[in-house]
Scaffold this active site. Sequence first.
Site, PDB file in Angstrom:
ATOM      1  N   GLU A 100       0.849  -1.193   0.000  1.00  0.00           N
ATOM      2  CA  GLU A 100       0.000   0.000   0.000  1.00  0.00           C
ATOM      3  C   GLU A 100       0.886   1.245   0.000  1.00  0.00           C
ATOM      4  O   GLU A 100       1.857   1.333   0.738  1.00  0.00           O
ATOM      5  CB  GLU A 100      -0.900   0.027   1.238  1.00  0.00           C
ATOM      6  CG  GLU A 100      -1.958  -1.056   1.241  1.00  0.00           C
ATOM      7  CD  GLU A 100      -2.825  -1.014   2.495  1.00  0.00           C
ATOM      8  OE1 GLU A 100      -2.854   0.039   3.171  1.00  0.00           O
ATOM      9  OE2 GLU A 100      -3.462  -2.040   2.797  1.00  0.00           O
ATOM     10  N   SER A 192     -12.758  -8.754  11.931  1.00  0.00           N
ATOM     11  CA  SER A 192     -11.319  -8.795  11.674  1.00  0.00           C
ATOM     12  C   SER A 192     -10.650  -7.494  12.103  1.00  0.00           C
ATOM     13  O   SER A 192      -9.603  -7.516  12.761  1.00  0.00           O
ATOM     14  CB  SER A 192     -11.061  -9.062  10.187  1.00  0.00           C
ATOM     15  OG  SER A 192      -9.674  -9.105   9.920  1.00  0.00           O
ATOM     16  N   VAL A 290      -1.069 -13.561   4.426  1.00  0.00           N
ATOM     17  CA  VAL A 290      -0.844 -13.856   3.009  1.00  0.00           C
ATOM     18  C   VAL A 290       0.424 -14.655   2.748  1.00  0.00           C
ATOM     19  O   VAL A 290       0.691 -15.021   1.605  1.00  0.00           O
ATOM     20  CB  VAL A 290      -0.852 -12.568   2.141  1.00  0.00           C
ATOM     21  CG1 VAL A 290      -2.216 -11.928   2.158  1.00  0.00           C
ATOM     22  CG2 VAL A 290       0.225 -11.590   2.586  1.00  0.00           C
TER      23      VAL A 290
END
Length: 370
Positions: A100, A192, A290
């Site tokens: 990001e 989350s 991830v």
Amino acid sequence: MVGKLKQNLLLACLVISSVTVFYLGQHAMECHHRIEERSQPARLENPKATVRAGLDIKANKTFTYHKDMPLIFIGGVPRSGTTLMRAMLDAHPDIRCGEETRVIPRILALKQMWSRSSKEKIRLDEAGVTDEVLDSAMQAFLLEVIVKHGEPAPYLCNKDPFALKSLTYLARLFPNAKFLLMVRDGRASVHSMISRKVTIAGFDLNSYRDCLTKWNRAIETMYNQCMEVGYKKCMLVHYEQLVLHPERWMRTLLKFLHIPWNHSVLHHEEMIGKAGGVSLSKVERSTDQVIKPVNVGALSKWVGKIPPDVLQDMAVIAPMLAKLGYDPYANPPNYGKPDPKILENTRRVYKGEFQLPDFLKEKPQTEQVE
């Protein structure tokens, strides 16, 4: 004889003087032209001027970037699978997304603020800072950040979740861009962000009701803009279906992007930290997730965690749930049956086979998304 010599000397002096005057005159004219050129505003010879030329050393290719290139923007409410989506695309040898940027949604929000204030709009116009000037500057700034914050590649993408709050504006700035709007059950997204303490501007992490209300508002804004630009430019990607059936969805998605299929998008975890692969941030909250293969471990973690009064009012608090295809009263929900490979991945994840590599081991800072 002497007279002829004087005549020749006089002629030679005249020639030398003439050449000198001509040279000095030419030099003065060149200096004048250079001064004039420097006093003029800089002009681009090509309206599609390249911001950067990148060299792919391995492939011995040079790539040029401009506003008409097919950029890819990934967005959605935070904790909706945007990091997984970009990691899977990053595993493709022709695509580079990267971490990001954080600055892109902020500069877009600033532009929105200027546009919404009629008083500020008048002031800017009076100063000559018109929409055309601002749009040109925004194009250059956004493209510069997207291009230069990572390695060159044939296709570039940006993943800043809330950037898609300005989806229609981005579609105007970059006419050939495509948008991937990640959609997830709002109950799961909110659980989350609360359980992992991901602070988001305007979201009260002490209140499921408040977070679900803000989730509804944010996804509605992005969903409406996605519908406005149309299905040829914007694709809804349901997180649950992506993790249940990754190959089916990635094939559909790459076809939408007009990018050739590559099997590596199904094994992003094997490309982490490798050259031309998936680059991860030490401080992003999703990094520890991830590094694992696609699995269904996170789908229903919210079940049993949301207060009963909030569950009872769910359809009113978050009407976008039903609009996006989720049953607001299903508890637990039935998202579907995963592919056999995903069941195997999930089993391996539960066994603890995938751990954070040493080069990513750094205590994450408190992450704030704006």
